[in-house]
Every structure is written in structure tokens, then in C-alpha cells.
Design a protein around this motif. Structure first.
Motif, mmCIF file in Angstrom:
data_model
loop_
_atom_site.group_PDB
_atom_site.id
_atom_site.type_symbol
_atom_site.label_atom_id
_atom_site.label_comp_id
_atom_site.label_asym_id
_atom_site.label_seq_id
_atom_site.Cartn_x
_atom_site.Cartn_y
_atom_site.Cartn_z
ATOM 1 N N MET A 32 -1.181 4.668 5.723
ATOM 2 C CA MET A 32 -2.124 3.575 5.882
ATOM 3 C C MET A 32 -2.243 2.831 4.545
ATOM 4 O O MET A 32 -2.339 3.445 3.498
ATOM 5 C CB MET A 32 -3.478 4.125 6.310
ATOM 6 C CG MET A 32 -4.547 3.089 6.434
ATOM 7 S SD MET A 32 -6.065 3.854 7.032
ATOM 8 C CE MET A 32 -6.782 2.459 7.795
ATOM 9 N N ILE A 33 -2.229 1.519 4.612
ATOM 10 C CA ILE A 33 -2.370 0.704 3.405
ATOM 11 C C ILE A 33 -3.797 0.172 3.359
ATOM 12 O O ILE A 33 -4.232 -0.533 4.263
ATOM 13 C CB ILE A 33 -1.354 -0.455 3.389
ATOM 14 C CG1 ILE A 33 0.069 0.082 3.457
ATOM 15 C CG2 ILE A 33 -1.573 -1.325 2.149
ATOM 16 C CD1 ILE A 33 1.125 -0.984 3.581
ATOM 17 N N GLU A 38 1.609 6.249 -2.827
ATOM 18 C CA GLU A 38 1.748 6.586 -1.409
ATOM 19 C C GLU A 38 2.221 5.373 -0.610
ATOM 20 O O GLU A 38 3.050 5.501 0.289
ATOM 21 C CB GLU A 38 0.426 7.103 -0.847
ATOM 22 C CG GLU A 38 0.017 8.448 -1.408
ATOM 23 C CD GLU A 38 -1.367 8.873 -0.934
ATOM 24 O OE1 GLU A 38 -1.828 8.401 0.132
ATOM 25 O OE2 GLU A 38 -1.991 9.682 -1.640
ATOM 26 N N VAL A 39 1.689 4.208 -0.936
ATOM 27 C CA VAL A 39 2.089 2.975 -0.261
ATOM 28 C C VAL A 39 3.571 2.699 -0.510
ATOM 29 O O VAL A 39 4.313 2.323 0.401
ATOM 30 C CB VAL A 39 1.214 1.785 -0.718
ATOM 31 C CG1 VAL A 39 1.763 0.468 -0.208
ATOM 32 C CG2 VAL A 39 -0.229 1.987 -0.287
ATOM 33 N N LYS A 40 4.003 2.909 -1.745
ATOM 34 C CA LYS A 40 5.411 2.698 -2.087
ATOM 35 C C LYS A 40 6.308 3.592 -1.242
ATOM 36 O O LYS A 40 7.310 3.138 -0.674
ATOM 37 C CB LYS A 40 5.648 2.965 -3.574
ATOM 38 C CG LYS A 40 7.061 2.643 -4.026
ATOM 39 C CD LYS A 40 7.338 3.092 -5.444
ATOM 40 C CE LYS A 40 6.505 2.408 -6.464
ATOM 41 N NZ LYS A 40 6.865 2.782 -7.852
ATOM 42 N N GLU A 41 5.966 4.859 -1.129
ATOM 43 C CA GLU A 41 6.763 5.792 -0.318
ATOM 44 C C GLU A 41 6.718 5.413 1.157
ATOM 45 O O GLU A 41 7.732 5.499 1.855
ATOM 46 C CB GLU A 41 6.286 7.233 -0.537
ATOM 47 C CG GLU A 41 6.624 7.769 -1.914
ATOM 48 C CD GLU A 41 8.093 7.612 -2.291
ATOM 49 O OE1 GLU A 41 8.964 7.999 -1.477
ATOM 50 O OE2 GLU A 41 8.372 7.091 -3.388
ATOM 51 N N TYR A 42 5.568 4.994 1.635
ATOM 52 C CA TYR A 42 5.406 4.556 3.023
ATOM 53 C C TYR A 42 6.379 3.408 3.319
ATOM 54 O O TYR A 42 7.077 3.406 4.334
ATOM 55 C CB TYR A 42 3.956 4.120 3.240
ATOM 56 C CG TYR A 42 3.692 3.437 4.545
ATOM 57 C CD1 TYR A 42 3.426 4.173 5.697
ATOM 58 C CD2 TYR A 42 3.685 2.053 4.636
ATOM 59 C CE1 TYR A 42 3.173 3.540 6.913
ATOM 60 C CE2 TYR A 42 3.436 1.408 5.836
ATOM 61 C CZ TYR A 42 3.182 2.155 6.975
ATOM 62 O OH TYR A 42 2.942 1.522 8.165
ATOM 63 N N LEU A 43 6.421 2.414 2.418
ATOM 64 C CA LEU A 43 7.314 1.272 2.620
ATOM 65 C C LEU A 43 8.783 1.690 2.541
ATOM 66 O O LEU A 43 9.608 1.261 3.360
ATOM 67 C CB LEU A 43 7.006 0.177 1.601
ATOM 68 C CG LEU A 43 5.641 -0.499 1.758
ATOM 69 C CD1 LEU A 43 5.382 -1.444 0.592
ATOM 70 C CD2 LEU A 43 5.532 -1.222 3.088
ATOM 71 N N ASP A 45 10.061 4.563 3.232
ATOM 72 C CA ASP A 45 10.382 5.321 4.450
ATOM 73 C C ASP A 45 10.654 4.410 5.635
ATOM 74 O O ASP A 45 11.274 4.817 6.611
ATOM 75 C CB ASP A 45 9.245 6.283 4.805
ATOM 76 C CG ASP A 45 9.129 7.446 3.840
ATOM 77 O OD1 ASP A 45 10.074 7.662 3.034
ATOM 78 O OD2 ASP A 45 8.082 8.135 3.876
ATOM 79 N N ARG A 46 10.202 3.170 5.558
ATOM 80 C CA ARG A 46 10.402 2.210 6.633
ATOM 81 C C ARG A 46 11.483 1.186 6.304
ATOM 82 O O ARG A 46 11.579 0.142 6.933
ATOM 83 C CB ARG A 46 9.079 1.545 6.976
ATOM 84 C CG ARG A 46 8.210 2.500 7.791
ATOM 85 C CD ARG A 46 6.747 2.302 7.611
ATOM 86 N NE ARG A 46 6.011 3.306 8.382
ATOM 87 C CZ ARG A 46 5.794 4.564 7.948
ATOM 88 N NH1 ARG A 46 6.235 4.955 6.766
ATOM 89 N NH2 ARG A 46 5.123 5.424 8.697
#
Length: 121
Positions: free
Chosen positions: A1-2, A81-86, A88-89
Motif C-alpha cells: 500500500m502506498i 517498501e514502496v520502491k520494492e512494491y513498484l 515487484d510490479r
């Protein structure tokens, strides 16, 4: 979640060497207060101004630069966490020049628009 905190700044671009002209327009005519850029970014040219509770960054670039430096910058929480989330997508992350007390990176959307995410530390 961002978790977005706020729009931190918008960067517009001016021709290389036109800082005095920009300072006259944005500082004198629009009456914006100029603020000092971080030392690590001064060599890039340009100017920064305060606009209410956000900043206006004026970067320098050739008139037909592609891709352009123009972008909005969003302040977010938990930037790593946001960087890893992006990532991963499938979003390609670009690390930016380090500046004190700010963690940041940029990426482009599917339409070629540059976007910066940042977090103050």
C-alpha cells in the motif's frame, strides 16, 4: 500500500543559462520566495522557490530535451517498501542524486511522464 502524504514539489524547466530571467519572473513578478538548493544539486543549475506549502523547482535543460526533467514529486511514507512494491510490479526505478535528509527515486509512467517519490528522513 502506498501512503501519500502530500505533493512536495513540481519541477518545470527553463533554458540553460536563463536563471536570472527566471528569478526576475518568478521572484520579482510572481513574488515567490527563492530558497537555496542542496549543495549536491547546485552544479545542475536552476532555482527553487516556495509556493505555499509546496516547492517549485526550475531545472535547466535544452529546449528539446527528451526525456524532460519535468515532474511532480510526491512525498510518501515507507519509501523503501514502496520502491520494492513498484519493482515487484515491473516498474523500472531510477536512483537519483543523494541529498541530505531525503530518500528519493524516480520512475516513468506508461506514457513517459517522470514521477518522483520521496520521503524526508
Amino acid at each position: 500500500m502506498i501512503n501519500f502524504k502530500r505533493l512536495h514539489h513540481i519541477q518545470l524547466c527553463i533554458p540553460i543559462g536563463d536563471e536570472d530571467k527566471a528569478r526576475d519572473f518568478y521572484g520579482r513578478i510572481l513574488q515567490l520566495k527563492e530558497k537555496e538548493k542542496p549543495e549536491a544539486l547546485k552544479k545542475n543549475g536552476g532555482l527553487w522557490f516556495d509556493v505555499g506549502d509546496i516547492e517549485l523547482h526550475l531545472g535547466v535543460e535544452s529546449i528539446n530535451s527528451s526525456p524532460s526533467k519535468r515532474h511532480p514529486a510526491f512525498e510518501v511514507e515507507n519509501i523503501l517498501e514502496v520502491k520494492e512494491y513498484l519493482k515487484d510490479r515491473g516498474v523500472k526505478i531510477k536512483e537519483e542524486i543523494a541529498i541530505p535528509n531525503i530518500e528519493r527515486f524516480t520512475f516513468t509512467d506508461p506514457f513517459g511522464n517522470r514521477i518522483e517519490f520521496m520521503e524526508t528522513t
